[in-house]
Design an enzyme around this catalytic site. Structure first.
Site, short mmCIF file in Angstrom:
data_model
loop_
_atom_site.label_atom_id
_atom_site.label_comp_id
_atom_site.label_asym_id
_atom_site.label_seq_id
_atom_site.Cartn_x
_atom_site.Cartn_y
_atom_site.Cartn_z
N ARG A 164 65.41 70.91 10.22
CA ARG A 164 64.59 70.63 9.02
C ARG A 164 63.13 71.07 9.17
O ARG A 164 62.25 70.56 8.48
CB ARG A 164 64.63 69.15 8.63
CG ARG A 164 65.95 68.67 8.14
CD ARG A 164 66.44 69.42 6.90
NE ARG A 164 67.79 69.03 6.61
CZ ARG A 164 68.88 69.60 7.17
NH1 ARG A 164 68.73 70.64 7.97
NH2 ARG A 164 70.08 69.17 6.90
N SER A 241 68.47 63.80 0.39
CA SER A 241 68.25 62.83 1.48
C SER A 241 66.75 62.57 1.60
O SER A 241 65.98 63.52 1.72
CB SER A 241 68.77 63.40 2.80
OG SER A 241 70.14 63.62 2.71
N GLU A 342 61.82 63.32 4.29
CA GLU A 342 62.14 64.76 4.22
C GLU A 342 61.35 65.46 3.11
O GLU A 342 60.87 66.57 3.31
CB GLU A 342 63.65 64.92 4.00
CG GLU A 342 64.14 66.29 4.34
CD GLU A 342 65.66 66.42 4.18
OE1 GLU A 342 66.40 65.89 5.00
OE2 GLU A 342 66.07 67.07 3.20
C1 LIG Z 1 70.58 66.40 -4.97
C2 LIG Z 1 69.89 67.07 -3.82
C3 LIG Z 1 70.60 67.46 -2.70
C4 LIG Z 1 69.96 68.11 -1.64
N1 LIG Z 1 70.71 68.46 -0.55
C5 LIG Z 1 70.13 69.09 0.51
C6 LIG Z 1 70.89 69.47 1.66
O1 LIG Z 1 72.09 69.27 1.71
N2 LIG Z 1 70.25 70.05 2.68
C7 LIG Z 1 68.91 70.31 2.66
O2 LIG Z 1 68.39 70.87 3.63
N3 LIG Z 1 68.16 69.98 1.58
C8 LIG Z 1 68.73 69.37 0.51
N4 LIG Z 1 67.98 69.00 -0.58
C9 LIG Z 1 66.54 69.26 -0.59
C10 LIG Z 1 66.15 70.57 -1.30
O3 LIG Z 1 67.12 70.95 -2.24
C11 LIG Z 1 65.92 71.73 -0.36
O4 LIG Z 1 64.96 71.40 0.61
C12 LIG Z 1 65.47 73.00 -1.10
O5 LIG Z 1 65.56 74.11 -0.26
C13 LIG Z 1 64.05 72.92 -1.63
O6 LIG Z 1 63.80 74.13 -2.34
P1 LIG Z 1 62.91 74.14 -3.64
O7 LIG Z 1 62.88 75.55 -4.11
O8 LIG Z 1 63.38 73.14 -4.62
O9 LIG Z 1 61.50 73.75 -3.04
P2 LIG Z 1 60.42 72.74 -3.65
O10 LIG Z 1 61.00 71.37 -3.69
O11 LIG Z 1 59.87 73.27 -4.91
O12 LIG Z 1 59.30 72.81 -2.52
C14 LIG Z 1 59.55 72.27 -1.24
C15 LIG Z 1 58.52 72.83 -0.25
O13 LIG Z 1 58.74 74.23 -0.10
C16 LIG Z 1 57.57 74.96 -0.46
N5 LIG Z 1 58.00 76.19 -1.11
C17 LIG Z 1 58.93 76.33 -2.08
N6 LIG Z 1 59.04 77.63 -2.42
C18 LIG Z 1 58.17 78.31 -1.64
C19 LIG Z 1 57.79 79.68 -1.53
N7 LIG Z 1 58.35 80.64 -2.28
N8 LIG Z 1 56.84 80.01 -0.63
C20 LIG Z 1 56.25 79.06 0.15
N9 LIG Z 1 56.56 77.76 0.09
C21 LIG Z 1 57.50 77.39 -0.81
C22 LIG Z 1 56.78 74.04 -1.38
O14 LIG Z 1 55.41 74.35 -1.35
C23 LIG Z 1 57.08 72.70 -0.76
O15 LIG Z 1 56.23 72.50 0.36
C24 LIG Z 1 68.58 68.36 -1.68
C25 LIG Z 1 67.85 67.97 -2.82
C26 LIG Z 1 68.50 67.34 -3.88
C27 LIG Z 1 67.71 66.94 -5.08
#
Ligand SMILES: Cc1cc2nc3c(=O)[nH]c(=O)nc-3n(C[C@H](O)[C@H](O)[C@H](O)COP(=O)(O)OP(=O)(O)OC[C@H]3O[C@@H](n4cnc5c(N)ncnc54)[C@H](O)[C@@H]3O)c2cc1C
Length: 348
Positions: A164, A241, A342
């Site tokens: 992570r 999570s 997380e």
């Molecule tokens: C229902 C649910 C289930 C999930 N299951 C999992 C799982 O099984 N495993 C897991 O690891 N995670 C899980 N997650 C968490 C999440 O989906 C992941 O961490 C996902 O990769 C976050 O991506 P995002 O684009 O939504 O990022 P955001 O939530 O928009 O941002 C998260 C972080 O990443 C940074 N970021 C995003 N895009 C960029 C970019 N282009 N450049 C630089 N920084 C950036 C943001 O600044 C922030 O710090 C889950 C979430 C939900 C709601």
């Protein structure tokens, strides 16, 4: 590119909480990203990079600065040294890419089916689930370095992936804007059926399941735990999570098992956890009094997953923080372990 003012951020997140951003830009190209940064710098605005908003808790006050929602799209594919390389725009929806890879019969991300968010978000916390993580398949990350304005191609090793974490959410947090990610997948490879839930699902199958069956199984298992965003399922209003599985030193682990034994309990154990003395955060939360379905006015614990804090409707970021603090405090009191959240906290 249009830059909007006073834009509510809650609808752009899966938690659906938080106030507005002073400004919001949605750059579709690297050039537009640079333009947006120039806009922020010319006005002395703080910058926040938003992906799919699935790992965020935005403060009730919102973000006083520019929120940059990366909207760079495109999935290009080429074969090299026996691998299929997928170059994917950071703004692409992650699961759309996984669906494409599986349809092209390429193995390596099938167990990560159904994770919400953008492609650009996946390297940040080295997204993982059901026995796979993106660190295994990311070949390189193309990113804009805010230190000097250069666009750099970082190889997987330079990303410093661990459980992570990566440099993007630790040592170099805030330094890079991810523009594109290249994944090296195995054409014709078999799905990885190693995680207990998946093994159970396919128990009794005579043949190795296809990548498509593995993807469907993962999505079905995720839906049963409200870990797949499903319209109408209130338990999905979360950031997935909420706590990381703590990785303990040998001595801490012994302490924990002693405490559990004294209460007539057994700390759950299976190979994925045992290898690194990783303990199930879900178990710690449940056995600290926060069972599935726990409710505290507008927030609670998902009815389907002990590790997901959910917005029961009309919750505020302050409600979520209060429950987070309460859980951390109880787990520490009862088990002597500090749970690390997380999601990323924005504007606090
Ligand atoms: C229902 C649910 C289930 C999930 N299951 C999992 C799982 O099984 N495993 C897991 O690891 N995670 C899980 N997650 C968490 C999440 O989906 C992941 O961490 C996902 O990769 C976050 O991506 P995002 O684009 O939504 O990022 P955001 O939530 O928009 O941002 C998260 C972080 O990443 C940074 N970021 C995003 N895009 C960029 C970019 N282009 N450049 C630089 N920084 C950036 C943001 O600044 C922030 O710090 C889950 C979430 C939900 C709601």
């Amino acid at each position: 590119m249009i830059i909007l003012e006073n834009v509510p951020l809650a609808p752009l997140t899966t938690f659906k909480v938080g106030g507005p951003a002073d400004y919001l830009a949605e750059p579709k190209t690297a050039t537009e990203v640079v333009e947006a940064i120039q806009f922020a710098r010319s006005r002395n605005l703080l910058l926040f990079v938003l992906g799919g908003g699935s790992n965020l808790v935005i403060s009730d006050a919102g973000w006083s600065g520019l929120a940059l929602k990366i909207a760079i799209s495109g999935i290009d594919e080429r074969n090299e040294n026996g691998k299929t390389l997928f170059e994917v725009g950071a703004g692409e929806e992650w699961d759309r890419f996984v669906a494409r890879a599986v349809a092209r019969n390429c193995a390596g991300v099938e167990c990560l089916s159904g994770i919400p968010g953008s492609v650009g978000g996946t390297p940040v916390q080295n997204v993982g689930a059901y026995g796979q993580e993106v660190a295994e398949t990311i070949a390189s990350v193309l990113a804009l370095d805010l230190r000097d304005g250069q666009i750099r191609e970082l190889c997987a090793q330079a990303c410093g992936f661990r459980y992570r974490t990566s440099i993007f959410n630790t040592s170099e947090s805030g330094r890079f804007i991810i523009l594109r990610v290249t994944y090296a997948l195995t054409p014709g490879g078999e799905p990885r059926i190693q995680y207990p839930d998946l093994k159970r699902h396919f128990a009794g199958f005579q043949q190795t399941p296809s990548l498509t069956s593995a993807r469907e199984a993962v999505r079905r298992i995720r839906a049963s735990k409200a870990m797949l965003i499903t319209p109408g399922d209130e338990d999905c209003r979360s950031a997935g999570s909420f706590f990381k599985n703590p990785v303990l030193a040998e001595e801490q682990y012994d302490q924990l098992t002693k405490r559990a034994t004294a209460k007539g309990l057994q700390v759950p154990s299976y190979p994925a956890l045992d290898a690194q003395r990783k303990v199930s955060a879900a178990w710690l939360v449940e056995y600290s009094g926060f069972r599935k379905g726990y409710s505290s006015s507008r927030v609670g614990i998902s009815r389907k997953h002990a590790l997901a804090i959910v917005n029961r409707g009309e919750a505020t970021a302050a409600d979520i923080l209060a429950l987070k603090d309460h859980i951390q405090q109880r787990v520490e009191e009862l088990w002597g372990i500090h749970l690390e959240p997380e999601p990323v906290f924005v504007g606090f």
